[in-house]
Write an enzyme that holds these catalytic residues in place. Structure first.
Site, mmCIF file in Angstrom:
data_model
loop_
_atom_site.group_PDB
_atom_site.id
_atom_site.type_symbol
_atom_site.label_atom_id
_atom_site.label_comp_id
_atom_site.label_asym_id
_atom_site.label_seq_id
_atom_site.Cartn_x
_atom_site.Cartn_y
_atom_site.Cartn_z
ATOM 1 N N ARG A 1 17.885 -16.040 -47.956
ATOM 2 C CA ARG A 1 16.919 -15.811 -46.794
ATOM 3 C C ARG A 1 15.666 -15.381 -47.609
ATOM 4 O O ARG A 1 15.906 -14.432 -48.020
ATOM 5 C CB ARG A 1 17.487 -15.672 -45.682
ATOM 6 C CG ARG A 1 17.883 -13.785 -45.728
ATOM 7 C CD ARG A 1 18.202 -13.136 -44.543
ATOM 8 N NE ARG A 1 18.393 -11.385 -44.187
ATOM 9 C CZ ARG A 1 17.599 -10.762 -44.342
ATOM 10 N NH1 ARG A 1 16.273 -11.058 -44.444
ATOM 11 N NH2 ARG A 1 18.016 -9.498 -44.533
ATOM 12 N N ASN B 1 12.524 -12.501 -46.746
ATOM 13 C CA ASN B 1 13.125 -10.797 -46.455
ATOM 14 C C ASN B 1 11.993 -9.813 -46.997
ATOM 15 O O ASN B 1 11.853 -8.996 -45.374
ATOM 16 C CB ASN B 1 13.689 -10.278 -48.259
ATOM 17 C CG ASN B 1 14.571 -9.426 -47.269
ATOM 18 O OD1 ASN B 1 15.042 -9.107 -45.900
ATOM 19 N ND2 ASN B 1 14.372 -8.142 -47.806
ATOM 20 N N ASP C 1 13.166 0.320 -48.972
ATOM 21 C CA ASP C 1 13.080 -0.530 -47.726
ATOM 22 C C ASP C 1 11.818 -1.420 -48.000
ATOM 23 O O ASP C 1 11.097 -1.476 -48.812
ATOM 24 C CB ASP C 1 13.925 -0.707 -46.372
ATOM 25 C CG ASP C 1 14.139 -1.820 -45.787
ATOM 26 O OD1 ASP C 1 13.809 -2.545 -46.139
ATOM 27 O OD2 ASP C 1 15.191 -1.890 -45.089
ATOM 28 N N GLU D 1 24.067 -10.283 -49.386
ATOM 29 C CA GLU D 1 24.390 -8.765 -50.246
ATOM 30 C C GLU D 1 24.936 -8.562 -51.388
ATOM 31 O O GLU D 1 26.086 -7.315 -51.414
ATOM 32 C CB GLU D 1 23.819 -8.001 -49.007
ATOM 33 C CG GLU D 1 23.326 -8.031 -47.974
ATOM 34 C CD GLU D 1 22.828 -6.902 -47.066
ATOM 35 O OE1 GLU D 1 23.414 -6.015 -47.588
ATOM 36 O OE2 GLU D 1 22.069 -6.933 -45.684
ATOM 37 N N GLU E 1 11.984 -5.505 -38.895
ATOM 38 C CA GLU E 1 11.524 -5.874 -40.201
ATOM 39 C C GLU E 1 10.187 -6.202 -39.644
ATOM 40 O O GLU E 1 9.529 -6.528 -38.436
ATOM 41 C CB GLU E 1 12.527 -6.762 -40.878
ATOM 42 C CG GLU E 1 13.328 -6.089 -41.916
ATOM 43 C CD GLU E 1 11.945 -4.768 -42.910
ATOM 44 O OE1 GLU E 1 11.244 -4.574 -42.440
ATOM 45 O OE2 GLU E 1 12.901 -4.589 -43.872
#
Length: 286
Positions: free
Chosen positions: A96, A98, A193, A117, A15
């Site tokens: 957390r 992201n 995303d 999630e 990521e």
């Protein structure tokens, strides 16, 4: 268009790619690592983070700011040391951090999410010169892809499980104007995303489970789709000479043994020619 694997890193959850200096920085969230890759010589380096790390961005001080599960940290690549700066959610141990981006003024925009999630506990924050505040946008399960349109400026904010990208003006004082729907990803196309703006003001959106990335114009009209050989594309960044190459992180997370066998390149870093340049990252004013 040719999409090529350029770094065989096999990240569980790659990521946060960003071009800084002469290299691509990115993270493996579940691997708790920060990576740096220099395409001109193929060299790569990695650092162990103290917890899950969602992103890393350059700071005006010359070091880096990292979004770790426990909060914003100052990261010194020379020593590998992390120093906690701010925990935006001390009462949310299941969350957390992201994804993140900076606006033209150097404000840092970053989101949180439920690590499981399932709970709508993720919020979007901004941080400027050490002062952090809630953006005021409604909570979602997974915040993602804050991207900044510099003409305005305008914030694009993604509700991943809601498959919706929202748009809101950034006011001079750092507050947000009213949010409106910009793009809704249709069923069967994966989940939006990470995202980034190119030099023509268009939005590139990575599709987790969607086998590619899409480019949308400022009106939210789909312009282009780039197909990948792996399902879970997480975010792209523009880098290389003149910021004319697109680099993409991907993930192995969520793939079963059969899917991994069919996608041996899952988790690698890819590149392709997007036909448009990107914008240099603005260092965070922290």
């Amino acid at each position: 268009m040719t999409v090529t694997s350029v770094l065989a890193v096999a990240a569980m959850l790659g990521e946060g790619p960003v071009w800084h200096g002469d290299g691509l920085w990115f993270v493996d969230i579940k691997g708790r690592r920060i990576h740096r890759f220099t395409p001109h010589d193929g060299a790569s380096r990695q650092w162990q983070a103290p917890d899950q790390v969602g992103w890393v961005l350059p700071s005006v001080r010359g070091d880096m700011i990292a979004g770790v599960k426990t909060g914003l940290h100052r990261f010194d690549p020379a020593s590998g040391q992390f120093a906690l700066l701010h925990d935006p959610e001390p009462g949310q141990p299941g969350n957390r951090l992201n994804d993140a981006a900076t606006d033209p003024a150097g404000r840092l925009w970053f989101g949180s999410m439920d690590d499981g999630e399932t709970l709508a506990s993720g919020r979007l924050y901004s941080c400027d010169a050490g002062t952090c505040r809630d953006s005021g946008l409604p909570p979602v399960v997974i915040t993602n892809g804050p991207a900044i349109q510099r003409d305005g400026p305008t914030l694009y904010h993604t509700d991943t499980l809601g498959k919706t990208i929202w748009q809101a003006a950034i006011n001079n004082d750092g507050s947000l104007g009213p949010a409106r729907r910009h793009v809704v990803i249709e069923d069967g196309a994966g989940y939006p995303d990470g995202s980034v703006i190119d030099a023509e003001g268009c939005l590139w959106v990575a599709l987790y489970g969607g086998w590619g990335v899409r480019r949308y114009d400022p009106a939210g009209t789909l312009m282009q789709t780039i197909r990948f050989p792996v399902a879970n594309v997480t975010k792209i960044a523009f880098g290389g000479e003149n910021l004319a190459t697109a680099f993409a992180t991907t993930a192995r997370k969520g793939l079963n043994a059969a899917e991994l066998a069919d996608q041996p390149l899952a988790g690698n870093v890819f590149s392709f020619d997007p036909g448009v340049a990107g914008l240099p990252v603005v260092p965070a004013n922290i």
